[in-house]
Design a protein around this motif. Structure first.
Motif, PDB file in Angstrom:
ATOM      1  N   ARG A 240      54.321 -40.609  57.432  1.00  0.00           N
ATOM      2  CA  ARG A 240      54.930 -40.525  58.776  1.00  0.00           C
ATOM      3  C   ARG A 240      54.056 -41.249  59.791  1.00  0.00           C
ATOM      4  O   ARG A 240      54.558 -42.009  60.625  1.00  0.00           O
ATOM      5  N   TYR A 241      52.746 -41.075  59.718  1.00  0.00           N
ATOM      6  CA  TYR A 241      51.825 -41.756  60.636  1.00  0.00           C
ATOM      7  C   TYR A 241      51.765 -43.257  60.336  1.00  0.00           C
ATOM      8  O   TYR A 241      51.673 -44.075  61.255  1.00  0.00           O
ATOM      9  N   TYR A 242      51.806 -43.617  59.047  1.00  0.00           N
ATOM     10  CA  TYR A 242      51.812 -45.037  58.690  1.00  0.00           C
ATOM     11  C   TYR A 242      53.020 -45.733  59.318  1.00  0.00           C
ATOM     12  O   TYR A 242      52.898 -46.811  59.910  1.00  0.00           O
ATOM     13  N   CYS A 243      54.184 -45.111  59.194  1.00  0.00           N
ATOM     14  CA  CYS A 243      55.412 -45.683  59.775  1.00  0.00           C
ATOM     15  C   CYS A 243      55.344 -45.703  61.294  1.00  0.00           C
ATOM     16  O   CYS A 243      55.896 -46.610  61.928  1.00  0.00           O
ATOM     17  N   GLN A 244      54.680 -44.719  61.872  1.00  0.00           N
ATOM     18  CA  GLN A 244      54.496 -44.731  63.323  1.00  0.00           C
ATOM     19  C   GLN A 244      53.667 -45.943  63.739  1.00  0.00           C
ATOM     20  O   GLN A 244      53.957 -46.599  64.748  1.00  0.00           O
ATOM     21  N   GLY A 245      52.630 -46.239  62.956  1.00  0.00           N
ATOM     22  CA  GLY A 245      51.832 -47.427  63.228  1.00  0.00           C
ATOM     23  C   GLY A 245      52.647 -48.700  63.097  1.00  0.00           C
ATOM     24  O   GLY A 245      52.499 -49.642  63.889  1.00  0.00           O
ATOM     25  N   MET A 246      53.514 -48.743  62.093  1.00  0.00           N
ATOM     26  CA  MET A 246      54.421 -49.880  61.948  1.00  0.00           C
ATOM     27  C   MET A 246      55.294 -50.032  63.197  1.00  0.00           C
ATOM     28  O   MET A 246      55.504 -51.143  63.696  1.00  0.00           O
ATOM     29  N   SER A 247      55.791 -48.897  63.703  1.00  0.00           N
ATOM     30  CA  SER A 247      56.676 -48.908  64.871  1.00  0.00           C
ATOM     31  C   SER A 247      55.960 -49.482  66.087  1.00  0.00           C
ATOM     32  O   SER A 247      56.555 -50.220  66.882  1.00  0.00           O
ATOM     33  N   HIS A 248      54.677 -49.133  66.257  1.00  0.00           N
ATOM     34  CA  HIS A 248      53.915 -49.680  67.384  1.00  0.00           C
ATOM     35  C   HIS A 248      53.882 -51.207  67.318  1.00  0.00           C
ATOM     36  O   HIS A 248      54.039 -51.890  68.346  1.00  0.00           O
ATOM     37  N   GLU A 293      45.828 -43.826  58.971  1.00  0.00           N
ATOM     38  CA  GLU A 293      47.048 -44.358  58.365  1.00  0.00           C
ATOM     39  C   GLU A 293      47.902 -45.073  59.413  1.00  0.00           C
ATOM     40  O   GLU A 293      48.534 -46.088  59.127  1.00  0.00           O
ATOM     41  N   SER A 294      47.937 -44.539  60.615  1.00  0.00           N
ATOM     42  CA  SER A 294      48.693 -45.171  61.696  1.00  0.00           C
ATOM     43  C   SER A 294      48.132 -46.561  61.987  1.00  0.00           C
ATOM     44  O   SER A 294      48.882 -47.534  62.148  1.00  0.00           O
ATOM     45  N   ILE A 295      46.806 -46.654  62.034  1.00  0.00           N
ATOM     46  CA  ILE A 295      46.167 -47.957  62.258  1.00  0.00           C
ATOM     47  C   ILE A 295      46.486 -48.907  61.104  1.00  0.00           C
ATOM     48  O   ILE A 295      46.781 -50.091  61.309  1.00  0.00           O
ATOM     49  N   ARG A 296      46.445 -48.401  59.879  1.00  0.00           N
ATOM     50  CA  ARG A 296      46.759 -49.234  58.724  1.00  0.00           C
ATOM     51  C   ARG A 296      48.186 -49.753  58.793  1.00  0.00           C
ATOM     52  O   ARG A 296      48.461 -50.926  58.483  1.00  0.00           O
ATOM     53  N   GLY A 297      49.121 -48.898  59.239  1.00  0.00           N
ATOM     54  CA  GLY A 297      50.506 -49.325  59.385  1.00  0.00           C
ATOM     55  C   GLY A 297      50.659 -50.426  60.415  1.00  0.00           C
ATOM     56  O   GLY A 297      51.417 -51.390  60.220  1.00  0.00           O
ATOM     57  N   THR A 298      49.916 -50.303  61.516  1.00  0.00           N
ATOM     58  CA  THR A 298      49.953 -51.327  62.559  1.00  0.00           C
ATOM     59  C   THR A 298      49.409 -52.651  62.030  1.00  0.00           C
ATOM     60  O   THR A 298      50.030 -53.711  62.195  1.00  0.00           O
ATOM     61  N   MET A 299      48.236 -52.605  61.402  1.00  0.00           N
ATOM     62  CA  MET A 299      47.594 -53.832  60.935  1.00  0.00           C
ATOM     63  C   MET A 299      48.394 -54.493  59.817  1.00  0.00           C
ATOM     64  O   MET A 299      48.506 -55.727  59.784  1.00  0.00           O
ATOM     65  N   ASP A 300      48.942 -53.712  58.898  1.00  0.00           N
ATOM     66  CA  ASP A 300      49.754 -54.294  57.822  1.00  0.00           C
ATOM     67  C   ASP A 300      50.966 -55.021  58.391  1.00  0.00           C
ATOM     68  O   ASP A 300      51.337 -56.106  57.915  1.00  0.00           O
ATOM     69  N   THR A 301      51.599 -54.427  59.394  1.00  0.00           N
ATOM     70  CA  THR A 301      52.782 -55.036  59.997  1.00  0.00           C
ATOM     71  C   THR A 301      52.429 -56.335  60.710  1.00  0.00           C
ATOM     72  O   THR A 301      53.149 -57.336  60.604  1.00  0.00           O
ATOM     73  N   ILE A 302      51.317 -56.337  61.430  1.00  0.00           N
ATOM     74  CA  ILE A 302      50.875 -57.554  62.123  1.00  0.00           C
ATOM     75  C   ILE A 302      50.551 -58.653  61.120  1.00  0.00           C
ATOM     76  O   ILE A 302      50.939 -59.816  61.292  1.00  0.00           O
ATOM     77  N   ARG A 303      49.851 -58.284  60.025  1.00  0.00           N
ATOM     78  CA  ARG A 303      49.513 -59.284  59.003  1.00  0.00           C
ATOM     79  C   ARG A 303      50.769 -59.843  58.339  1.00  0.00           C
ATOM     80  O   ARG A 303      50.869 -61.052  58.089  1.00  0.00           O
ATOM     81  N   ASN A 304      51.734 -58.981  58.065  1.00  0.00           N
ATOM     82  CA  ASN A 304      52.980 -59.444  57.436  1.00  0.00           C
ATOM     83  C   ASN A 304      53.732 -60.396  58.358  1.00  0.00           C
ATOM     84  O   ASN A 304      54.323 -61.381  57.895  1.00  0.00           O
ATOM     85  N   ARG A 305      53.701 -60.114  59.653  1.00  0.00           N
ATOM     86  CA  ARG A 305      54.365 -61.012  60.606  1.00  0.00           C
ATOM     87  C   ARG A 305      53.696 -62.378  60.617  1.00  0.00           C
ATOM     88  O   ARG A 305      54.367 -63.405  60.655  1.00  0.00           O
ATOM     89  N   LYS A 306      52.353 -62.375  60.567  1.00  0.00           N
ATOM     90  CA  LYS A 306      51.635 -63.635  60.574  1.00  0.00           C
ATOM     91  C   LYS A 306      51.954 -64.440  59.307  1.00  0.00           C
ATOM     92  O   LYS A 306      52.132 -65.651  59.352  1.00  0.00           O
ATOM     93  N   SER A 307      52.031 -63.733  58.173  1.00  0.00           N
ATOM     94  CA  SER A 307      52.342 -64.418  56.910  1.00  0.00           C
ATOM     95  C   SER A 307      53.737 -65.007  56.936  1.00  0.00           C
ATOM     96  O   SER A 307      53.950 -66.142  56.493  1.00  0.00           O
TER      97      SER A 307
END
Length: 312
Positions: A240-248, A293-307
């Motif tokens: 839930r926190y990982y997805c929240q980080g993705m949402s940010h 986990e929230s931070i990890r979700g944010t960073m993974d999403t940003i990295r995926n966007r860059k890729s």
């Protein structure tokens, strides 16, 4: 059977649902105990359920449709935001409330909402307490800030304005139609099937408050909210926190917003690191893990966007 000619409702109650027919059945039956139910219409939005949701709603309407103004709508576009927006477009009242498909409102729920908006012409939205109904034993770590992801809310026994850091939750919230028509729920945010994206409610309330709208809490606008055993696990809350980080990250569409998010994330990581040194209880240690986990979700999403951008 032809639907009776009901008078124009004062309140439209939207219940969005996805594959939780048995819980929805309990929620619909609970509506029969509400005071002044005749002043409201009930709109059930089925967001592509594959279970017997449609049968549950049609059975309810067949049994009580002569006295309860209830409507069933199938929304083919997957996503909670799409389902809510469909309900808004169908709503006939000037006040629109949202109730979860696993929530049981207090008997005075309808009367409280209509009365509060009538007494507060400057109020744009409102919410109230949400108490948990745990399917299994409450975990020892579920304390403090970890209650919010489970929509456990109690701001006291007095009417008050919501603090700026908190908004009403979708399980129990109401808005004026005008505020919602100007700010429909963003389709890129919110749950989609089993993906626990969030942020759509915060975005709407941010728009409402940005235009000077007043958001209030009322202690009598109360609901009990079912918490299934499957969610009372460390794995669920961390996801839930990982997805929240993705949402940010998803909400940041411009370079300036992304830079600001990176700065906030760095500051959050520093705060979490310091807090971890003082964490002693099981709840505080679990909160540290969830925030990471929230931070990890944010960073993974940003990295995926860059890729994706690099790939063209």
């Amino acid at each position: 059977m032809e639907k009776p000619n009901f008078p124009r409702p004062e309140l439209s109650v939207i219940i969005c649902t996805y594959n939780r027919a048995d819980l929805l059945d309990k929620t619909l039956v609970s509506l029969l105990s509400l005071h002044e139910l005749h002043r409201a219409e009930i709109i059930v939005v089925d967001n592509r359920s594959s279970d017997h949701t449609a049968e549950v709603v049609r059975r309810f309407i067949a049994a009580h449709g002569e006295f309860v103004n209830a409507t069933y709508h199938f929304e083919a576009e997957q996503g909670l935001s799409a389902a809510r927006n469909a309900g808004i477009r169908l709503a006939a009242a000037d006040i629109i409330a949202f109730l979860d498909d696993d929530a049981i409102p207090a008997p005075s729920w309808i009367r409280t909402i209509i009365s509060a908006f009538g007494r507060n012409p400057d109020m744009s939205a409102m919410g109230g307490p949400i108490a948990p109904i745990f399917e299994s034993e409450r975990p020892a770590w579920l304390t403090g800030p970890l209650e919010l992801p489970y929509t456990i809310v109690n701001l006291g026994t007095e009417e008050r304005e919501y603090p700026r850091s908190l908004n009403p939750f979708g399980a129990n919230m109401a808005m004026r139609r005008q505020a919602l028509e100007e700010n429909l729920f963003p389709l890129h945010l919110g749950r989609k099937g089993n993906l626990l994206l969030s942020g759509e409610e915060s975005w709407v309330f941010q728009q409402i408050r940005g235009k000077g709208g007043l958001v209030k809490y009322h202690p009598d606008m109360a609901v009990d909210h079912f918490v299934p055993a499957a969610r009372l696990t460390k794995e669920w809350i961390m996801n839930r926190y990982y997805c929240q980080g993705m949402s940010h990250a998803v909400q940041c569409t411009s370079l300036k917003e992304r830079v600001m998010l990176m700065g906030k994330t760095a500051a959050k990581l520093l705060y979490i690191t310091v807090s971890s040194l003082k964490a002693r209880s099981e709840g505080s240690k679990m909160l540290i893990r969830c925030r990471l986990e929230s931070i990890r979700g944010t960073m993974d999403t940003i990295r995926n966007r860059k890729s994706q951008s690099a790939a063209g």
